[in-house]
Design a protein around this motif. Structure first.
Motif, PDB file in Angstrom:
ATOM      1  N   GLU A 142      39.593  11.047  30.444  1.00 53.41           N
ATOM      2  CA  GLU A 142      39.524   9.635  30.082  1.00 53.41           C
ATOM      3  C   GLU A 142      40.929   9.081  30.198  1.00 53.41           C
ATOM      4  O   GLU A 142      41.868   9.630  29.606  1.00 53.41           O
ATOM      5  CB  GLU A 142      38.992   9.485  28.654  1.00 53.41           C
ATOM      6  CG  GLU A 142      38.596   8.067  28.289  1.00 53.41           C
ATOM      7  CD  GLU A 142      38.015   7.991  26.881  1.00 53.41           C
ATOM      8  OE1 GLU A 142      36.828   8.275  26.711  1.00 53.41           O
ATOM      9  OE2 GLU A 142      38.777   7.640  25.953  1.00 53.41           O
ATOM     10  N   SER A 143      41.115   8.019  30.982  1.00 52.34           N
ATOM     11  CA  SER A 143      42.455   7.473  31.189  1.00 52.34           C
ATOM     12  C   SER A 143      42.362   6.018  31.603  1.00 52.34           C
ATOM     13  O   SER A 143      41.691   5.704  32.601  1.00 52.34           O
ATOM     14  CB  SER A 143      43.175   8.276  32.281  1.00 52.34           C
ATOM     15  OG  SER A 143      44.488   7.803  32.506  1.00 52.34           O
ATOM     16  N   PRO A 144      43.016   5.122  30.835  1.00 51.27           N
ATOM     17  CA  PRO A 144      43.665   5.344  29.549  1.00 51.27           C
ATOM     18  C   PRO A 144      42.647   5.751  28.479  1.00 51.27           C
ATOM     19  O   PRO A 144      41.484   5.385  28.568  1.00 51.27           O
ATOM     20  CB  PRO A 144      44.295   3.992  29.214  1.00 51.27           C
ATOM     21  CG  PRO A 144      44.431   3.282  30.532  1.00 51.27           C
ATOM     22  CD  PRO A 144      43.245   3.732  31.324  1.00 51.27           C
ATOM     23  N   THR A 145      43.141   6.488  27.478  1.00 50.98           N
ATOM     24  CA  THR A 145      42.232   7.017  26.469  1.00 50.98           C
ATOM     25  C   THR A 145      41.878   5.955  25.433  1.00 50.98           C
ATOM     26  O   THR A 145      42.613   4.998  25.194  1.00 50.98           O
ATOM     27  CB  THR A 145      42.841   8.229  25.740  1.00 50.98           C
ATOM     28  OG1 THR A 145      44.067   7.816  25.092  1.00 50.98           O
ATOM     29  CG2 THR A 145      43.114   9.358  26.693  1.00 50.98           C
ATOM     30  N   ASN A 146      40.738   6.174  24.812  1.00 45.29           N
ATOM     31  CA  ASN A 146      40.226   5.312  23.754  1.00 45.29           C
ATOM     32  C   ASN A 146      40.396   6.039  22.426  1.00 45.29           C
ATOM     33  O   ASN A 146      39.813   7.113  22.251  1.00 45.29           O
ATOM     34  CB  ASN A 146      38.746   5.028  24.032  1.00 45.29           C
ATOM     35  CG  ASN A 146      38.096   4.131  23.007  1.00 45.29           C
ATOM     36  OD1 ASN A 146      38.742   3.591  22.127  1.00 45.29           O
ATOM     37  ND2 ASN A 146      36.781   3.990  23.118  1.00 45.29           N
ATOM     38  N   PRO A 147      41.166   5.545  21.456  1.00 40.79           N
ATOM     39  CA  PRO A 147      41.842   4.243  21.440  1.00 40.79           C
ATOM     40  C   PRO A 147      43.355   4.333  21.621  1.00 40.79           C
ATOM     41  O   PRO A 147      44.058   3.336  21.464  1.00 40.79           O
ATOM     42  CB  PRO A 147      41.538   3.759  20.026  1.00 40.79           C
ATOM     43  CG  PRO A 147      41.625   5.018  19.211  1.00 40.79           C
ATOM     44  CD  PRO A 147      41.099   6.130  20.095  1.00 40.79           C
ATOM     45  N   ARG A 188      34.412  21.371  37.696  1.00 46.61           N
ATOM     46  CA  ARG A 188      33.880  20.040  37.947  1.00 46.61           C
ATOM     47  C   ARG A 188      34.545  19.023  37.015  1.00 46.61           C
ATOM     48  O   ARG A 188      34.829  19.339  35.853  1.00 46.61           O
ATOM     49  CB  ARG A 188      32.370  20.016  37.751  1.00 46.61           C
ATOM     50  CG  ARG A 188      31.611  20.600  38.941  1.00 46.61           C
ATOM     51  CD  ARG A 188      30.130  20.583  38.707  1.00 46.61           C
ATOM     52  NE  ARG A 188      29.394  20.751  39.958  1.00 46.61           N
ATOM     53  CZ  ARG A 188      28.087  20.942  40.037  1.00 46.61           C
ATOM     54  NH1 ARG A 188      27.360  20.972  38.917  1.00 46.61           N
ATOM     55  NH2 ARG A 188      27.497  21.082  41.200  1.00 46.61           N
ATOM     56  N   THR A 189      34.748  17.822  37.523  1.00 45.19           N
ATOM     57  CA  THR A 189      35.453  16.803  36.747  1.00 45.19           C
ATOM     58  C   THR A 189      34.607  15.540  36.600  1.00 45.19           C
ATOM     59  O   THR A 189      33.955  15.090  37.528  1.00 45.19           O
ATOM     60  CB  THR A 189      36.781  16.426  37.423  1.00 45.19           C
ATOM     61  OG1 THR A 189      36.558  16.163  38.813  1.00 45.19           O
ATOM     62  CG2 THR A 189      37.797  17.557  37.275  1.00 45.19           C
ATOM     63  N   VAL A 190      34.649  14.996  35.385  1.00 44.58           N
ATOM     64  CA  VAL A 190      33.985  13.739  35.047  1.00 44.58           C
ATOM     65  C   VAL A 190      35.060  12.813  34.495  1.00 44.58           C
ATOM     66  O   VAL A 190      35.766  13.169  33.552  1.00 44.58           O
ATOM     67  CB  VAL A 190      32.884  13.950  33.991  1.00 44.58           C
ATOM     68  CG1 VAL A 190      32.264  12.622  33.601  1.00 44.58           C
ATOM     69  CG2 VAL A 190      31.835  14.926  34.501  1.00 44.58           C
ATOM     70  N   VAL A 191      35.215  11.636  35.078  1.00 44.86           N
ATOM     71  CA  VAL A 191      36.232  10.682  34.631  1.00 44.86           C
ATOM     72  C   VAL A 191      35.544   9.452  34.060  1.00 44.86           C
ATOM     73  O   VAL A 191      34.770   8.776  34.752  1.00 44.86           O
ATOM     74  CB  VAL A 191      37.177  10.271  35.772  1.00 44.86           C
ATOM     75  CG1 VAL A 191      38.201   9.251  35.269  1.00 44.86           C
ATOM     76  CG2 VAL A 191      37.884  11.493  36.351  1.00 44.86           C
ATOM     77  N   ASP A 192      35.836   9.155  32.794  1.00 43.94           N
ATOM     78  CA  ASP A 192      35.360   7.926  32.170  1.00 43.94           C
ATOM     79  C   ASP A 192      36.309   6.808  32.592  1.00 43.94           C
ATOM     80  O   ASP A 192      37.475   6.776  32.185  1.00 43.94           O
ATOM     81  CB  ASP A 192      35.337   8.081  30.648  1.00 43.94           C
ATOM     82  CG  ASP A 192      34.680   6.904  29.946  1.00 43.94           C
ATOM     83  OD1 ASP A 192      34.726   5.783  30.492  1.00 43.94           O
ATOM     84  OD2 ASP A 192      34.139   7.094  28.844  1.00 43.94           O
ATOM     85  N   ASN A 193      35.809   5.890  33.413  1.00 50.04           N
ATOM     86  CA  ASN A 193      36.638   4.830  33.986  1.00 50.04           C
ATOM     87  C   ASN A 193      36.393   3.485  33.309  1.00 50.04           C
ATOM     88  O   ASN A 193      36.708   2.435  33.871  1.00 50.04           O
ATOM     89  CB  ASN A 193      36.341   4.711  35.491  1.00 50.04           C
ATOM     90  CG  ASN A 193      37.511   4.146  36.280  1.00 50.04           C
ATOM     91  OD1 ASN A 193      38.666   4.274  35.888  1.00 50.04           O
ATOM     92  ND2 ASN A 193      37.224   3.527  37.410  1.00 50.04           N
TER      93      ASN A 193
END
Length: 397
Positions: free
Chosen positions: A165-170, A190-195
């Motif tokens: 996650e980038s930028p991260t919350n919070p 495997r990679t998962v990106v929260d965008n």
């Protein structure tokens, strides 16, 4: 549209997911409210039942897929957490999942649920510490995973999936996505990106090597605080099929009306994000100089730990600000209560500016400061936003 890949993102957001150009045809795709479709004989690829697909999903999925630079349309889900659950279904039972120590709290809660119910080992890392994240990908005994990197608290195996996650919350930490995605690919992780925070306008992780990109569509993509949706995007045909099958089997489907609204919101994504980011940069600079503010986090600030990295890999710095007022938790709560224009609310990414003290949730990461205010900057006039913030901060000094 053969030249679509050469269009700028702002144009893609407006152009894709439109009906064919025919005389007398609609400019916008119609909303179809039907659970069932006419079908005779053996079911084929045509529409059959809305849990498996509907023509109202397709325009939004096409547009979002294009925005993320994907070869496949996106896969829309009934909520952001449904998208998270689908993406993390890639973690095998008894597998290893690497997650940021600071991330969306419900995503971290879901990771803990996987640990409890499916024997998944969850390794929490400082996502801004590239060496620590790479170490967490490694199996025990690897020279790249020294014990000094808290290896003693991790199991023997290497990671199966890394949620980034980038930028991260919070906390707004910025990950070195090119380096982390390359390291994961090299190790078969495997990679998962929260965008969600960056949006497809800010970065496109698939182009950097991510396997899956996910969004809480509720936030910036829809943009008006009136729908709850999620989405995943991938370039891998087998993963695309797996995510679609998960949606159907688990019933994680989106309502056609909500998706229709989300597409309507997507058309102005570039305008909203540009204005919100510009507002956020102005406010962050002023807050950093305010006598009633103890700390400000926003990647636009040259003093921010993530500034150089964000400037290198992102197109813009986002519209979320982290702020801690002088006076601790009591002052933070008092600031929220004193605001009149800013909306006290837990979501983000809408046209309206909102904020909240994150640690009021007992499930928030314990390393998030008690007095941290997460601010989602909207599209109002920046001087009005500043006047409201300034009076609230001064009222509690």
């Amino acid at each position: 549209m053969a030249h679509g890949e050469h269009l700028h993102p702002a144009t893609v957001a407006v152009t894709f997911g439109r009906p064919p150009r025919v005389q007398g045809g609609p400019v916008n795709p119609p909303l179809v409210l039907s659970s069932t479709y006419v079908s005779q004989g053996v079911p084929g690829p045509e529409l059959l039942y809305t849990r498996s697909g509907t023509e109202t999903w397709a325009p939004f999925e096409e547009a979002l897929g294009r925005l993320e630079g994907a070869v496949h349309p996106a896969v829309v889900f009934g909520s952001g957490m449904a998208a998270v659950a689908a993406a993390l279904s890639l973690v095998p039972d008894g597998g290893v999942l690497v997650v940021p120590r600071h991330a969306y709290q419900v995503s971290l809660g879901y990771a803990d649920d996987l640990a409890k119910k499916h024997g998944v080992e969850v390794r929490r890392v400082d996502i801004a510490d590239t060496d620590q994240v790479v170490a967490a990908l490694e199996p025990a005994g690897s020279s790249r995973r020294p014990a000094a990197k808290r290896g003693d608290s991790w199991g023997e195996g290497g990671a199966d999936v890394a949620l980034l996650e980038s930028p991260t919350n919070p906390m707004l930490e910025v990950a070195d996505l090119p380096a982390l995605l390359a390291a994961a690919r090299e190790r078969g992780v495997r990679t998962v990106v929260d965008n969600t925070f960056a949006t497809p306008l800010g970065q496109n992780p698939l182009a950097l090597g991510a396997d899956v990109v996910l969004h809480s569509v509720t936030k910036y993509l829809a943009g008006h605080s009136d729908v709850v949706l999620g989405a995943c995007v991938t370039n891998d045909p087998s993963l695309d099929a797996e995510l679609r099958a998960y949606r159907t089997l688990h019933g994680s489907i989106a309502g056609p009306f909500e998706v229709w609204l989300a597409l309507r919101g997507l058309r102005t994504l570039h305008l909203r994000v540009e204005r919100a980011q510009a507002n956020a940069a102005v406010l962050a600079t002023r807050l950093a100089e305010h006598p009633a503010v103890a700390e400000v986090r926003h990647p636009s600030l040259p003093s921010d730990p993530g500034h150089a990295r964000a400037a290198r890999q992102m197109r813009g710095f986002g519209a979320i600000i982290g702020m801690r007022p002088v006076g601790g938790t009591a002052a933070a709560d008092a600031v929220v209560a004193a605001l009149r224009l800013w909306v006290p609310a837990t979501s983000l990414g809408g046209v309206e500016s909102s904020l909240e003290r994150r640690r009021r949730f007992t499930t928030e990461s314990p390393t998030v400061p008690e007095d941290l205010l997460r601010m989602s900057v909207g599209v109002e006039d920046v001087e009005d936003l500043w006047a409201d913030l300034d009076q609230a901060l001064r009222s509690v000094r």
